[in-house]
Write an enzyme that holds these catalytic residues in place. Sequence first.
Site, mmCIF file in Angstrom:
data_model
loop_
_atom_site.group_PDB
_atom_site.id
_atom_site.type_symbol
_atom_site.label_atom_id
_atom_site.label_comp_id
_atom_site.label_asym_id
_atom_site.label_seq_id
_atom_site.Cartn_x
_atom_site.Cartn_y
_atom_site.Cartn_z
ATOM 1 N N ASP A 170 73.233 -5.366 -14.492
ATOM 2 C CA ASP A 170 73.827 -6.285 -13.507
ATOM 3 C C ASP A 170 72.954 -6.335 -12.257
ATOM 4 O O ASP A 170 72.092 -5.472 -12.043
ATOM 5 C CB ASP A 170 75.294 -5.959 -13.190
ATOM 6 C CG ASP A 170 75.482 -4.571 -12.619
ATOM 7 O OD1 ASP A 170 74.592 -4.104 -11.886
ATOM 8 O OD2 ASP A 170 76.523 -3.950 -12.908
ATOM 9 N N LYS A 193 75.602 -10.485 -14.672
ATOM 10 C CA LYS A 193 76.902 -10.508 -15.347
ATOM 11 C C LYS A 193 77.981 -10.907 -14.347
ATOM 12 O O LYS A 193 77.801 -10.813 -13.140
ATOM 13 C CB LYS A 193 77.210 -9.147 -15.975
ATOM 14 C CG LYS A 193 77.743 -8.105 -15.009
ATOM 15 C CD LYS A 193 78.188 -6.825 -15.695
ATOM 16 C CE LYS A 193 78.779 -5.868 -14.654
ATOM 17 N NZ LYS A 193 78.774 -4.488 -14.994
ATOM 18 N N THR A 227 80.050 -3.115 -20.388
ATOM 19 C CA THR A 227 78.808 -3.622 -19.786
ATOM 20 C C THR A 227 77.634 -3.372 -20.734
ATOM 21 O O THR A 227 76.810 -4.262 -20.993
ATOM 22 C CB THR A 227 78.566 -2.942 -18.422
ATOM 23 O OG1 THR A 227 79.638 -3.290 -17.555
ATOM 24 C CG2 THR A 227 77.240 -3.347 -17.809
HETATM 25 C C1 R5P Z 1 79.301 -1.921 -12.307
HETATM 26 O O1 R5P Z 1 79.103 -2.448 -11.239
HETATM 27 C C2 R5P Z 1 78.767 -0.581 -12.668
HETATM 28 O O2 R5P Z 1 77.481 -0.379 -12.198
HETATM 29 C C3 R5P Z 1 78.800 -0.386 -14.170
HETATM 30 O O3 R5P Z 1 78.005 -1.367 -14.792
HETATM 31 C C4 R5P Z 1 80.193 -0.499 -14.689
HETATM 32 O O4 R5P Z 1 81.036 0.265 -13.899
HETATM 33 C C5 R5P Z 1 80.318 -0.041 -16.119
HETATM 34 O O5 R5P Z 1 81.663 -0.212 -16.495
HETATM 35 P P1 R5P Z 1 82.051 -0.523 -18.004
HETATM 36 O O6 R5P Z 1 81.431 0.566 -18.820
HETATM 37 O O7 R5P Z 1 83.556 -0.492 -18.000
HETATM 38 O O8 R5P Z 1 81.544 -1.877 -18.330
#
Ligand code: R5P
Length: 312
Positions: A170, A193, A227
């Site tokens: 991201d 994203k 993610t």
């Molecule tokens: C988002 O801003 C964080 O850096 C991570 O990408 C995110 O927290 C990952 O969360 P998940 O595994 O639920 O997609």
Amino acid sequence: MDGRLQVFTGTGNPALAEAIMRFLGVPLGRAIVGRFKNGETRVKLDENVRGSDVFIIQSMQAPVNEHLMEMLIMIDAVRRSSASRITAVIPYYGYARQEKKSSGREPISAKLVANLLVTAGTDRILTVDLHAPAIEGFFDIPVDHLRAAPLLTDFFRLQEMRNVVVVSPDAGGVGRAEDFRIRIGADLAIIAKKRAEADRPEVIEMVGDVAGKTVVIVDDMISTGSTLVEATTTLRARGAEAIYACAIHPLFADGAGRKMREAGIARAVVTDTVPLRESERDSAIEVLSVAPLLAEAIMRIHKGLSISALFS
Ligand code: R5P
């Protein structure tokens, strides 16, 4: 710092606390940290801390509120027992993703946590890879913000992988991925994203060439794993060969490990800032310990030595 070094731990990450103590060569402070029958947190220090330089170790993964409240109550107990300084050692800082309002009528929970820690009596913070470095500014007390990147990049350098592209999943993680890329000598790609709703990320666009390359997705935390799974789908569609994932905090909520396996992530490398549940352990998940880093930082803070060498 005058006063002897004493280190206590909450129930958030006792294995990490014990590993830190092995490096420090001193025993963990004795304390009862449990629950009353009505569910309230019960803390009782079993040793004198008057005049001591006290460190309290607590990670704030799920159950987040339990771990946070435990930390606050431990700090209160130590403050009321006349310690001369209290450092909150927070390998994983909970609520960090709520560090700004993304729409109206939302809280800034990361700031509330900072207020609570200071109000309870914390004099300093020692933490690892905050989701957003700006959280440091939520405190008006010293914050030592360690980075686990060297630990992770050393691991990847030893793998002697070729044709590597480091991917930020991201836009907010580009700085972290760029630092990683420089350390291992790789190219960079960036995924943009959006989150239509909480815990449901969607890839909008990707910049960079990953065709035929080995890819390392670098993130600060793995929560639901969505993610990484979304990023993996995009990277495969763009021709990536092997896909590795790397993150500091393995929260592993909602079957993240299983989702990552099903997505075909070859290996995930994480640290022990958060304990990995037995059910999530797997030969494809490599856990590197931040214990030596935290132990060194605690010793340097106690002795009044610089810890900037640990930041690089
Ligand atoms: C988002 O801003 C964080 O850096 C991570 O990408 C995110 O927290 C990952 O969360 P998940 O595994 O639920 O997609």
